[in-house]
Design a protein around this motif. Structure first.
Motif, PDB file in Angstrom:
ATOM      1  N   TRP A  70       0.720  -1.172  -0.137  1.00  0.00           N
ATOM      2  CA  TRP A  70       0.030  -0.133   0.064  1.00  0.00           C
ATOM      3  C   TRP A  70       0.821   1.316  -0.155  1.00  0.00           C
ATOM      4  O   TRP A  70       0.370   2.471  -0.340  1.00  0.00           O
ATOM      5  CB  TRP A  70      -0.940   0.105   1.085  1.00  0.00           C
ATOM      6  CG  TRP A  70      -0.201  -0.276   2.571  1.00  0.00           C
ATOM      7  CD1 TRP A  70       0.191   1.052   3.264  1.00  0.00           C
ATOM      8  CD2 TRP A  70      -0.080  -1.257   3.316  1.00  0.00           C
ATOM      9  NE1 TRP A  70       0.712   0.419   4.413  1.00  0.00           N
ATOM     10  CE2 TRP A  70       0.523  -0.766   4.543  1.00  0.00           C
ATOM     11  CE3 TRP A  70      -0.300  -2.607   2.957  1.00  0.00           C
ATOM     12  CZ2 TRP A  70       1.166  -1.795   5.396  1.00  0.00           C
ATOM     13  CZ3 TRP A  70       0.029  -3.398   3.945  1.00  0.00           C
ATOM     14  CH2 TRP A  70       0.990  -3.115   5.221  1.00  0.00           C
ATOM     15  N   LEU A  71       2.063   1.020   0.389  1.00  0.00           N
ATOM     16  CA  LEU A  71       3.047   2.388   0.242  1.00  0.00           C
ATOM     17  C   LEU A  71       3.786   2.656  -1.318  1.00  0.00           C
ATOM     18  O   LEU A  71       4.453   3.464  -1.330  1.00  0.00           O
ATOM     19  CB  LEU A  71       4.154   1.991   1.241  1.00  0.00           C
ATOM     20  CG  LEU A  71       3.674   2.290   2.802  1.00  0.00           C
ATOM     21  CD1 LEU A  71       5.008   1.948   3.715  1.00  0.00           C
ATOM     22  CD2 LEU A  71       2.937   3.453   2.986  1.00  0.00           C
ATOM     23  N   LEU A  99       0.805   2.314   9.335  1.00  0.00           N
ATOM     24  CA  LEU A  99       0.788   2.182   7.799  1.00  0.00           C
ATOM     25  C   LEU A  99       2.352   1.818   7.383  1.00  0.00           C
ATOM     26  O   LEU A  99       2.345   1.737   6.279  1.00  0.00           O
ATOM     27  CB  LEU A  99       0.385   3.457   7.284  1.00  0.00           C
ATOM     28  CG  LEU A  99      -1.209   3.894   7.139  1.00  0.00           C
ATOM     29  CD1 LEU A  99      -1.335   5.408   6.491  1.00  0.00           C
ATOM     30  CD2 LEU A  99      -1.964   2.841   6.085  1.00  0.00           C
ATOM     31  N   GLY A 100       2.867   1.936   8.379  1.00  0.00           N
ATOM     32  CA  GLY A 100       4.483   1.664   7.908  1.00  0.00           C
ATOM     33  C   GLY A 100       5.348   3.011   7.520  1.00  0.00           C
ATOM     34  O   GLY A 100       5.997   2.772   6.646  1.00  0.00           O
ATOM     35  N   LYS A 101       4.832   4.248   7.837  1.00  0.00           N
ATOM     36  CA  LYS A 101       5.362   5.105   7.073  1.00  0.00           C
ATOM     37  C   LYS A 101       7.092   5.348   7.501  1.00  0.00           C
ATOM     38  O   LYS A 101       7.707   6.070   6.757  1.00  0.00           O
ATOM     39  CB  LYS A 101       4.990   6.582   7.992  1.00  0.00           C
ATOM     40  CG  LYS A 101       3.424   6.741   7.654  1.00  0.00           C
ATOM     41  CD  LYS A 101       2.788   7.788   8.166  1.00  0.00           C
ATOM     42  CE  LYS A 101       2.835   7.926   9.474  1.00  0.00           C
ATOM     43  NZ  LYS A 101       2.140   6.999  10.565  1.00  0.00           N
ATOM     44  N   GLU A 102       7.549   4.564   8.411  1.00  0.00           N
ATOM     45  CA  GLU A 102       8.996   4.476   8.514  1.00  0.00           C
ATOM     46  C   GLU A 102       9.498   3.835   7.589  1.00  0.00           C
ATOM     47  O   GLU A 102      10.598   4.087   7.023  1.00  0.00           O
ATOM     48  CB  GLU A 102       8.933   3.753   9.960  1.00  0.00           C
ATOM     49  CG  GLU A 102       8.578   4.687  11.197  1.00  0.00           C
ATOM     50  CD  GLU A 102       7.218   4.360  11.287  1.00  0.00           C
ATOM     51  OE1 GLU A 102       6.545   4.800  12.256  1.00  0.00           O
ATOM     52  OE2 GLU A 102       6.397   3.466  10.692  1.00  0.00           O
ATOM     53  N   GLN A 103       8.905   2.651   7.080  1.00  0.00           N
ATOM     54  CA  GLN A 103       9.652   2.223   6.000  1.00  0.00           C
ATOM     55  C   GLN A 103       9.743   2.875   4.745  1.00  0.00           C
ATOM     56  O   GLN A 103      10.767   2.981   3.687  1.00  0.00           O
ATOM     57  CB  GLN A 103       8.602   0.979   5.598  1.00  0.00           C
ATOM     58  CG  GLN A 103       9.670  -0.142   4.734  1.00  0.00           C
ATOM     59  CD  GLN A 103       8.623  -1.326   4.101  1.00  0.00           C
ATOM     60  OE1 GLN A 103       7.665  -1.262   3.671  1.00  0.00           O
ATOM     61  NE2 GLN A 103       8.973  -2.608   4.749  1.00  0.00           N
ATOM     62  N   ALA A 155      -7.130  -0.014   0.594  1.00  0.00           N
ATOM     63  CA  ALA A 155      -8.750  -0.395   0.603  1.00  0.00           C
ATOM     64  C   ALA A 155      -8.819  -1.677   1.744  1.00  0.00           C
ATOM     65  O   ALA A 155      -7.766  -2.430   1.777  1.00  0.00           O
ATOM     66  CB  ALA A 155      -9.108  -0.924  -0.707  1.00  0.00           C
ATOM     67  N   GLU A 156      -9.834  -2.013   2.105  1.00  0.00           N
ATOM     68  CA  GLU A 156     -10.220  -3.076   3.070  1.00  0.00           C
ATOM     69  C   GLU A 156      -9.691  -4.456   2.418  1.00  0.00           C
ATOM     70  O   GLU A 156      -9.038  -5.195   3.053  1.00  0.00           O
ATOM     71  CB  GLU A 156     -11.555  -3.108   3.345  1.00  0.00           C
ATOM     72  CG  GLU A 156     -12.128  -3.375   4.624  1.00  0.00           C
ATOM     73  CD  GLU A 156     -13.352  -3.101   5.386  1.00  0.00           C
ATOM     74  OE1 GLU A 156     -14.376  -3.849   4.710  1.00  0.00           O
ATOM     75  OE2 GLU A 156     -13.645  -2.324   5.903  1.00  0.00           O
ATOM     76  N   GLY A 157      -9.929  -4.699   1.336  1.00  0.00           N
ATOM     77  CA  GLY A 157      -9.688  -5.682   0.559  1.00  0.00           C
ATOM     78  C   GLY A 157      -7.973  -6.070   0.535  1.00  0.00           C
ATOM     79  O   GLY A 157      -7.610  -7.138   0.435  1.00  0.00           O
ATOM     80  N   GLU A 158      -7.425  -4.923   0.042  1.00  0.00           N
ATOM     81  CA  GLU A 158      -6.002  -4.981   0.146  1.00  0.00           C
ATOM     82  C   GLU A 158      -5.565  -5.394   1.378  1.00  0.00           C
ATOM     83  O   GLU A 158      -4.517  -6.087   1.429  1.00  0.00           O
ATOM     84  CB  GLU A 158      -5.540  -3.443  -0.271  1.00  0.00           C
ATOM     85  CG  GLU A 158      -4.071  -3.662  -0.705  1.00  0.00           C
ATOM     86  CD  GLU A 158      -3.517  -2.183  -1.145  1.00  0.00           C
ATOM     87  OE1 GLU A 158      -2.168  -2.171  -1.243  1.00  0.00           O
ATOM     88  OE2 GLU A 158      -4.184  -1.330  -1.417  1.00  0.00           O
ATOM     89  N   THR A 159      -5.920  -4.766   2.479  1.00  0.00           N
ATOM     90  CA  THR A 159      -5.574  -5.005   3.857  1.00  0.00           C
ATOM     91  C   THR A 159      -5.685  -6.628   4.273  1.00  0.00           C
ATOM     92  O   THR A 159      -4.967  -7.297   4.644  1.00  0.00           O
ATOM     93  CB  THR A 159      -6.294  -4.076   4.673  1.00  0.00           C
ATOM     94  OG1 THR A 159      -5.848  -2.921   4.608  1.00  0.00           O
ATOM     95  CG2 THR A 159      -5.708  -4.475   6.290  1.00  0.00           C
ATOM     96  N   LEU A 160      -6.770  -7.162   3.948  1.00  0.00           N
ATOM     97  CA  LEU A 160      -7.370  -8.733   4.199  1.00  0.00           C
ATOM     98  C   LEU A 160      -6.637  -9.486   3.265  1.00  0.00           C
ATOM     99  O   LEU A 160      -5.991 -10.375   3.913  1.00  0.00           O
ATOM    100  CB  LEU A 160      -8.704  -8.725   3.861  1.00  0.00           C
ATOM    101  CG  LEU A 160      -9.839  -7.992   4.762  1.00  0.00           C
ATOM    102  CD1 LEU A 160     -11.179  -8.215   4.137  1.00  0.00           C
ATOM    103  CD2 LEU A 160      -9.738  -8.659   6.254  1.00  0.00           C
TER     104      LEU A 160
END
Length: 195
Positions: free
Chosen positions: A4-5, A33-37, A164-169
């Motif tokens: 997602w990033l 969200l992993g903004k550190e990455q 999106a929810e689907g992407e997270t799942l």
């Protein structure tokens, strides 16, 4: 990099490839969200000696040191308490004043920048106004309202969007976790919080 990033990375790397990166960025978005990455990858690109079309080469001495976690021109602020104090900011700003050891500039990453005390934020202002050499400051925050307006006005901003929810799942399933929509919603859609 978290899937997602990737759109965020493409936008930032294109800005860097066009020579418009500037010296200070504020990476905003929900926690988890992993903004550190994203900040790490931007630091790697800035320090790379032979970037190729907006990507670090992965081969130069700088990239190899970065990969091993020993790059002398990269500083990441780490604090244990609930706030980031003035001494921690002064120390990291002093590091930026020294010459870069590998000659490509210096990078400082400040996670949870909204935790800076007012005096710490004021100490950072001078460095934001007059950065030393080819330095890059990367501030990461989830609560923009807790940052001083003077800090906000001196940084380029990039907002990371929730997937999106689907992407997270789907991503969680790839990690071996069968999450439910309810679990994703409880965590406001932030994949790393669900994990």
């Amino acid at each position: 990099m978290y899937p997602w990033l990737i759109p965020d990375w493409h936008a930032l790397s294109q800005t860097a490839a066009a020579g418009r990166l500037g010296h200070a960025w504020l990476l905003l978005g929900d926690p988890g969200l992993g903004k550190e990455q994203l900040a790490q990858q931007l630091a790697r690109l800035h320090l790379c000696h032979q970037p190729d079309r907006g990507e670090p080469c992965g081969q130069c001495h700088s990239c190899q040191l970065f990969e091993k976690g020993h790059h002398p021109d990269l500083g990441t602020l780490t604090t244990e308490g609930k706030t980031i104090g003035v001494e921690a900011i002064r120390e990291i700003c002093a590091r930026l004043q020294n010459s870069a050891q590998l000659g490509r500039g210096k990078v400082v990453i400040i996670p949870d920048a909204e935790r800076m005390t007012e005096s710490a934020a004021n100490a950072l202002l001078k460095t934001l106004e007059e950065p030393a050499g080819d330095s890059l400051l990367l501030l990461i925050a989830s609560q923009v309202s807790r940052l001083l307006p003077t800090i906000l006005s001196r940084c380029h901003k990039h907002v990371c969007q929730l997937p999106a929810e689907g992407e997270t799942l789907a991503w969680l399933a790839e990690q071996g976790h069968q999450a439910t929509q309810a679990q994703v919603r409880i965590c406001q859609g932030a994949p790393l919080r669900v994990l």
